[in-house]
Design a protein around this motif. Sequence first.
Motif, PDB file in Angstrom:
ATOM      1  N   ILE A  65       0.654  -1.109  -0.063  1.00 14.13           N
ATOM      2  CA  ILE A  65      -0.046   0.134  -0.097  1.00 14.13           C
ATOM      3  C   ILE A  65       0.811   1.254   0.003  1.00 14.13           C
ATOM      4  N   THR A  66       0.628   2.178  -1.044  1.00 11.41           N
ATOM      5  CA  THR A  66       1.468   3.589  -1.122  1.00 11.41           C
ATOM      6  C   THR A  66       0.537   4.699  -0.818  1.00 11.41           C
ATOM      7  N   TRP A  67       0.824   5.419   0.154  1.00 11.27           N
ATOM      8  CA  TRP A  67       0.110   6.692   0.534  1.00 11.27           C
ATOM      9  C   TRP A  67       0.775   7.817  -0.098  1.00 11.27           C
ATOM     10  N   LEU A  68       0.232   8.623  -0.878  1.00 16.27           N
ATOM     11  CA  LEU A  68       0.590   9.794  -1.895  1.00 16.27           C
ATOM     12  C   LEU A  68      -0.119  11.130  -1.291  1.00 16.27           C
ATOM     13  N   TRP A 111      -6.653   8.326 -21.401  1.00 11.57           N
ATOM     14  CA  TRP A 111      -7.517   9.197 -20.529  1.00 11.57           C
ATOM     15  C   TRP A 111      -7.149   9.116 -19.433  1.00 11.57           C
ATOM     16  N   GLY A 112      -6.569   8.329 -18.730  1.00  7.55           N
ATOM     17  CA  GLY A 112      -6.047   8.307 -17.424  1.00  7.55           C
ATOM     18  C   GLY A 112      -5.408   9.469 -16.737  1.00  7.55           C
ATOM     19  N   GLY A 113      -4.360   9.593 -17.715  1.00  2.73           N
ATOM     20  CA  GLY A 113      -3.608  10.715 -17.039  1.00  2.73           C
ATOM     21  C   GLY A 113      -4.265  12.149 -17.032  1.00  2.73           C
ATOM     22  N   PRO A 114      -5.176  12.459 -18.385  1.00  2.00           N
ATOM     23  CA  PRO A 114      -5.820  13.556 -18.371  1.00  2.00           C
ATOM     24  C   PRO A 114      -6.795  13.672 -17.343  1.00  2.00           C
ATOM     25  N   LEU A 115      -7.689  12.487 -17.198  1.00  2.00           N
ATOM     26  CA  LEU A 115      -8.655  12.592 -16.084  1.00  2.00           C
ATOM     27  C   LEU A 115      -8.038  12.694 -14.974  1.00  2.00           C
ATOM     28  N   LEU A 116      -7.246  12.031 -14.326  1.00  2.00           N
ATOM     29  CA  LEU A 116      -6.737  12.478 -13.217  1.00  2.00           C
ATOM     30  C   LEU A 116      -6.185  13.762 -12.830  1.00  2.00           C
ATOM     31  N   ALA A 117      -5.595  14.326 -13.858  1.00  2.00           N
ATOM     32  CA  ALA A 117      -5.293  15.735 -13.596  1.00  2.00           C
ATOM     33  C   ALA A 117      -6.554  16.716 -13.531  1.00  2.00           C
ATOM     34  N   ARG A 118      -7.606  16.185 -14.176  1.00  2.00           N
ATOM     35  CA  ARG A 118      -8.752  16.982 -13.956  1.00  2.00           C
ATOM     36  C   ARG A 118      -9.372  16.827 -12.631  1.00  2.00           C
ATOM     37  N   HIS A 137      -4.504   6.995  -1.550  1.00  3.19           N
ATOM     38  CA  HIS A 137      -3.634   5.720  -1.308  1.00  3.19           C
ATOM     39  C   HIS A 137      -3.877   4.677  -2.701  1.00  3.19           C
ATOM     40  N   THR A 138      -3.077   3.856  -2.782  1.00  2.00           N
ATOM     41  CA  THR A 138      -3.090   3.037  -4.019  1.00  2.00           C
ATOM     42  C   THR A 138      -2.454   1.715  -3.400  1.00  2.00           C
ATOM     43  N   CYS A 139      -2.573   0.427  -4.027  1.00  2.00           N
ATOM     44  CA  CYS A 139      -1.954  -0.758  -3.850  1.00  2.00           C
ATOM     45  C   CYS A 139      -1.514  -1.571  -4.675  1.00  2.00           C
ATOM     46  N   SER A 140      -0.557  -2.480  -4.784  1.00  2.00           N
ATOM     47  CA  SER A 140      -0.186  -3.336  -5.797  1.00  2.00           C
ATOM     48  C   SER A 140      -1.226  -4.080  -6.337  1.00  2.00           C
ATOM     49  N   LEU A 141      -2.338  -4.192  -6.038  1.00  2.00           N
ATOM     50  CA  LEU A 141      -3.602  -4.778  -6.719  1.00  2.00           C
ATOM     51  C   LEU A 141      -4.364  -3.760  -8.052  1.00  2.00           C
ATOM     52  N   ASP A 142      -3.884  -2.829  -7.889  1.00  2.00           N
ATOM     53  CA  ASP A 142      -4.446  -1.800  -8.598  1.00  2.00           C
ATOM     54  C   ASP A 142      -3.950  -1.768 -10.066  1.00  2.00           C
ATOM     55  N   HIS A 143      -4.200  -0.980 -11.179  1.00  2.00           N
ATOM     56  CA  HIS A 143      -3.819  -1.022 -12.532  1.00  2.00           C
ATOM     57  C   HIS A 143      -2.210  -0.968 -12.308  1.00  2.00           C
ATOM     58  N   PRO A 144      -1.461  -1.682 -13.150  1.00  2.00           N
ATOM     59  CA  PRO A 144      -0.017  -1.625 -13.196  1.00  2.00           C
ATOM     60  C   PRO A 144       0.436  -0.234 -13.343  1.00  2.00           C
ATOM     61  N   ALA A 145      -0.254   0.658 -14.190  1.00  2.00           N
ATOM     62  CA  ALA A 145       0.086   1.929 -14.282  1.00  2.00           C
ATOM     63  C   ALA A 145      -0.433   2.948 -13.484  1.00  2.00           C
ATOM     64  N   ALA A 146      -1.145   2.572 -12.444  1.00  2.00           N
ATOM     65  CA  ALA A 146      -1.756   3.621 -11.500  1.00  2.00           C
ATOM     66  C   ALA A 146      -0.499   4.277 -10.700  1.00  2.00           C
ATOM     67  N   LEU A 147       0.045   3.763 -10.033  1.00  2.00           N
ATOM     68  CA  LEU A 147       1.461   4.425  -9.148  1.00  2.00           C
ATOM     69  C   LEU A 147       1.850   5.431  -9.980  1.00  2.00           C
ATOM     70  N   ALA A 148       2.462   4.944 -11.183  1.00  2.00           N
ATOM     71  CA  ALA A 148       3.089   5.827 -12.187  1.00  2.00           C
ATOM     72  C   ALA A 148       2.336   6.986 -12.556  1.00  2.00           C
ATOM     73  N   ASN A 149       1.037   6.874 -12.873  1.00  2.00           N
ATOM     74  CA  ASN A 149       0.070   8.148 -13.207  1.00  2.00           C
ATOM     75  C   ASN A 149       0.132   9.049 -11.987  1.00  2.00           C
ATOM     76  N   PHE A 170       1.953  13.944  -7.693  1.00  2.00           N
ATOM     77  CA  PHE A 170       2.014  13.291  -6.115  1.00  2.00           C
ATOM     78  C   PHE A 170       3.233  13.017  -5.634  1.00  2.00           C
ATOM     79  N   ARG A 171       3.433  12.696  -4.543  1.00  2.00           N
ATOM     80  CA  ARG A 171       4.592  12.504  -3.656  1.00  2.00           C
ATOM     81  C   ARG A 171       4.201  11.362  -2.753  1.00  2.00           C
ATOM     82  N   ILE A 172       5.188  10.341  -2.686  1.00  2.00           N
ATOM     83  CA  ILE A 172       4.832   9.265  -1.741  1.00  2.00           C
ATOM     84  C   ILE A 172       5.145   9.960  -0.369  1.00  2.00           C
ATOM     85  N   VAL A 173       4.080   9.470   0.314  1.00  2.00           N
ATOM     86  CA  VAL A 173       4.641   9.797   2.161  1.00  2.00           C
ATOM     87  C   VAL A 173       4.663   8.729   2.983  1.00  2.00           C
ATOM     88  N   ARG A 174       4.289   7.487   2.385  1.00  2.00           N
ATOM     89  CA  ARG A 174       4.484   6.242   3.252  1.00  2.00           C
ATOM     90  C   ARG A 174       4.103   4.916   2.538  1.00  2.00           C
TER      91      ARG A 174
END
Length: 183
Positions: free
Chosen positions: A9-12, A114-121, A137-149, A155-159
């Motif tokens: 799990i990654t908090w951003l 559309w993922g990047g533009p939608l996230l920015a919006r 927060h996201t986790c390793s079960l999420d889409h493989p590109a989620a954390l990179a997006n 966003f910056r990782i805090v934990r």
Amino acid sequence: MKARRRVRITWLEMREPGWLRPARGRAPAVRRMREPVPEFARFLYETVGGPWLWYERRGWSDAAWAARLADPGVELWVACRGGSPVGYFELERCAGEVQMVHFGLLPRFIGRGWGGPLLARAVQIAWRGQVRRVWLHTCSLDHPAALANYLARGFRIVREESRTVLLPLPVTPGRSADSPASG
């Protein structure tokens, strides 16, 4: 029946609106649901989250969905293209902070850029008002590109932590599992 799975799990967070980095492309149009319908909210949650094993709200009754959606701090935004829903995000505003509780595209619309533009919006909308922090927060079960997006948008990782969670077997969108799992 449930399965144990180890997840990361990654908090951003973003502490300033200036941290937001735009994405190439155009986001689908977004509209806030002013009177969200529990059945439609469940459809979005299960359809968007199904492939990524979102499980916390499986088994929620219509009354539980209605209570969540009636919370004045909760905002449900739907992304549409050509009149069809293509994704959504849920924001929760509390004490000057905004949590992006859920974010994603319906499976058939993934891979169209559309993922990047939608996230920015979504982040632009989250920063409306007196906000000092936007987080998720996201986790390793999420889409493989989620954390990179999330990182690409500023966003910056805090934990980070790993934990074992109990996951129910996948369910068909529109149907509920026996009960939500706890993690």
